[in-house]
Design a protein around this motif. Structure first.
Motif, short mmCIF file in Angstrom:
data_model
loop_
_atom_site.label_atom_id
_atom_site.label_comp_id
_atom_site.label_asym_id
_atom_site.label_seq_id
_atom_site.Cartn_x
_atom_site.Cartn_y
_atom_site.Cartn_z
N HIS A 8 11.70 -8.77 0.48
CA HIS A 8 11.64 -9.63 -0.71
C HIS A 8 10.77 -8.96 -1.79
O HIS A 8 11.15 -8.90 -2.96
CB HIS A 8 11.07 -11.01 -0.31
CG HIS A 8 11.29 -12.06 -1.35
ND1 HIS A 8 11.03 -13.39 -1.13
CD2 HIS A 8 11.73 -11.99 -2.63
CE1 HIS A 8 11.31 -14.08 -2.22
NE2 HIS A 8 11.72 -13.26 -3.15
N GLU A 9 9.63 -8.42 -1.37
CA GLU A 9 8.76 -7.72 -2.34
C GLU A 9 9.50 -6.51 -2.93
O GLU A 9 9.42 -6.25 -4.14
CB GLU A 9 7.48 -7.24 -1.66
CG GLU A 9 6.54 -8.38 -1.30
CD GLU A 9 5.26 -7.92 -0.63
OE1 GLU A 9 5.00 -6.70 -0.57
OE2 GLU A 9 4.51 -8.80 -0.16
N GLU A 10 10.21 -5.79 -2.07
CA GLU A 10 10.91 -4.58 -2.54
C GLU A 10 12.02 -4.95 -3.54
O GLU A 10 12.21 -4.25 -4.53
CB GLU A 10 11.47 -3.79 -1.35
CG GLU A 10 10.35 -3.09 -0.59
CD GLU A 10 10.70 -2.72 0.85
OE1 GLU A 10 11.90 -2.68 1.18
OE2 GLU A 10 9.76 -2.50 1.64
N CYS A 52 5.87 4.20 -3.29
CA CYS A 52 4.60 4.19 -2.57
C CYS A 52 4.44 2.87 -1.78
O CYS A 52 4.12 2.88 -0.58
CB CYS A 52 3.49 4.36 -3.61
SG CYS A 52 1.85 4.20 -2.96
N HIS A 53 4.73 1.75 -2.44
CA HIS A 53 4.59 0.45 -1.79
C HIS A 53 5.63 0.29 -0.67
O HIS A 53 5.30 -0.12 0.44
CB HIS A 53 4.75 -0.65 -2.86
CG HIS A 53 4.36 -2.02 -2.41
ND1 HIS A 53 4.15 -3.05 -3.29
CD2 HIS A 53 4.17 -2.55 -1.17
CE1 HIS A 53 3.83 -4.15 -2.59
NE2 HIS A 53 3.85 -3.87 -1.31
N LYS A 54 6.85 0.69 -0.95
CA LYS A 54 7.91 0.61 0.06
C LYS A 54 7.58 1.52 1.26
O LYS A 54 7.81 1.17 2.41
CB LYS A 54 9.25 1.02 -0.56
CG LYS A 54 10.44 0.92 0.36
CD LYS A 54 11.69 1.43 -0.36
CE LYS A 54 12.83 1.81 0.55
NZ LYS A 54 13.45 0.69 1.24
N GLU A 92 4.71 2.32 2.42
CA GLU A 92 3.69 1.68 3.24
C GLU A 92 4.31 0.58 4.11
O GLU A 92 3.96 0.43 5.28
CB GLU A 92 2.58 1.13 2.32
CG GLU A 92 1.40 0.52 3.02
CD GLU A 92 0.67 1.44 3.99
OE1 GLU A 92 0.91 2.67 3.98
OE2 GLU A 92 -0.12 0.92 4.79
N HIS A 93 5.25 -0.18 3.55
CA HIS A 93 5.96 -1.19 4.35
C HIS A 93 6.69 -0.52 5.52
O HIS A 93 6.64 -1.02 6.65
CB HIS A 93 6.99 -1.92 3.50
CG HIS A 93 6.41 -2.88 2.50
ND1 HIS A 93 7.15 -3.40 1.47
CD2 HIS A 93 5.17 -3.43 2.40
CE1 HIS A 93 6.40 -4.22 0.77
NE2 HIS A 93 5.20 -4.25 1.31
N GLU A 94 7.35 0.59 5.23
CA GLU A 94 8.12 1.27 6.28
C GLU A 94 7.21 1.79 7.38
O GLU A 94 7.53 1.70 8.57
CB GLU A 94 8.95 2.41 5.68
CG GLU A 94 10.17 1.88 4.95
CD GLU A 94 10.90 2.92 4.11
OE1 GLU A 94 10.38 4.06 3.98
OE2 GLU A 94 11.96 2.57 3.56
N ASN A 102 -6.14 -5.75 3.33
CA ASN A 102 -6.24 -4.61 2.43
C ASN A 102 -4.95 -4.40 1.62
O ASN A 102 -5.00 -4.17 0.40
CB ASN A 102 -6.56 -3.35 3.26
CG ASN A 102 -6.85 -2.17 2.38
OD1 ASN A 102 -7.63 -2.27 1.44
ND2 ASN A 102 -6.20 -1.06 2.66
N HIS A 103 -3.82 -4.56 2.27
CA HIS A 103 -2.54 -4.37 1.59
C HIS A 103 -2.33 -5.43 0.51
O HIS A 103 -1.88 -5.13 -0.60
CB HIS A 103 -1.39 -4.40 2.61
CG HIS A 103 -0.05 -4.15 2.01
ND1 HIS A 103 0.40 -2.88 1.70
CD2 HIS A 103 0.93 -5.00 1.61
CE1 HIS A 103 1.61 -2.97 1.16
NE2 HIS A 103 1.96 -4.25 1.09
N ILE A 104 -2.69 -6.67 0.85
CA ILE A 104 -2.52 -7.75 -0.13
C ILE A 104 -3.43 -7.52 -1.34
O ILE A 104 -3.01 -7.68 -2.49
CB ILE A 104 -2.82 -9.14 0.50
CG1 ILE A 104 -1.81 -9.46 1.59
CG2 ILE A 104 -2.81 -10.23 -0.58
CD1 ILE A 104 -2.18 -10.67 2.44
N MET A 117 -1.90 -3.12 -3.00
CA MET A 117 -0.51 -2.95 -3.45
C MET A 117 0.17 -4.26 -3.85
O MET A 117 0.87 -4.31 -4.87
CB MET A 117 0.31 -2.27 -2.34
CG MET A 117 -0.09 -0.83 -2.15
SD MET A 117 1.03 -0.01 -1.01
CE MET A 117 0.18 1.57 -0.85
N ASP A 118 -0.02 -5.32 -3.04
CA ASP A 118 0.66 -6.58 -3.37
C ASP A 118 0.10 -7.20 -4.66
O ASP A 118 0.85 -7.75 -5.46
CB ASP A 118 0.54 -7.59 -2.21
CG ASP A 118 1.45 -7.26 -1.05
OD1 ASP A 118 2.27 -6.33 -1.17
OD2 ASP A 118 1.35 -7.94 -0.02
N SER A 119 -1.22 -7.12 -4.82
CA SER A 119 -1.83 -7.69 -6.04
C SER A 119 -1.31 -7.01 -7.29
O SER A 119 -0.96 -7.67 -8.27
CB SER A 119 -3.36 -7.52 -6.01
OG SER A 119 -3.90 -8.30 -5.02
FE FE2 Z 1 3.62 -5.37 0.27
#
Ligand code: FE2
Ligand code: FE2
Length: 144
Positions: free
Chosen positions: A66-68, A81-83, A85-87, A123-125, A128-130
């Motif tokens: 959903h974020e991607e 970069c964000h994707k 990290e998810h992978e 940390n991720h929230i 990258m998420d923020s």
């Molecule tokens: Fe994320």
């Protein structure tokens, strides 16, 4: 005792993300509880760990996708970069599931939960998420 309290989860600027993050924290707390009960010799809790690890993987996959999709929609510059990290984390969660299926090592699982997964989520929230939520919010505001 709860491992991750609601207020420990950073709030970002998009509701769907906050909702997914609270759900992820709830799953972490459930896993923590099952681990503690398994340590006390509760076989039923031990049997519930594998399905919960699969649920955690499935929820993470959905949450990340959903974020991607939002990042693609707004052409977010740090998408790769964000994707990536998810992978990486999905691969890690998959390894943890395989390890559990192989050895049922409660110490190893407890260690992953307490020293890796909890810290990663917060940390991720907060990074990258923020940043992503802020970018999406500005984009939507600008085009509205
Ligand atoms: Fe994320
Ligand atoms: Fe997220």
């Amino acid at each position: 005792m709860t491992l991750l309290k609601r207020e420990q989860i950073p709030t970002v600027g998009l509701d769907f993300m906050n909702h997914d993050h609270q759900a992820a924290a709830e799953q972490i707390n459930q896993l923590d509880q099952l681990i503690r009960q398994t340590r006390q010799g509760d076989k039923e809790s031990q049997q519930q760990i594998e399905p919960l690890l699969k649920e955690i993987y499935a929820h993470s996959e959905h949450h990340f996708a959903h974020e991607e999709a939002e990042m693609v929609r707004v052409n977010f510059p740090a998408y790769e970069c964000h994707k990536g990290e998810h992978e990486r984390v999905l691969e890690e969660l998959n390894q943890v599931l395989l390890q559990w299926q192989n050895n049922q090592d409660i110490e190893q699982l407890d260690d992953f939960l307490n020293t890796t997964l909890c810290h990663w989520l917060i940390n991720h929230i907060s990074t990258m998420d923020s940043v992503t939520a802020m970018f999406v919010g500005r984009y939507d505001h600008a085009v509205a």
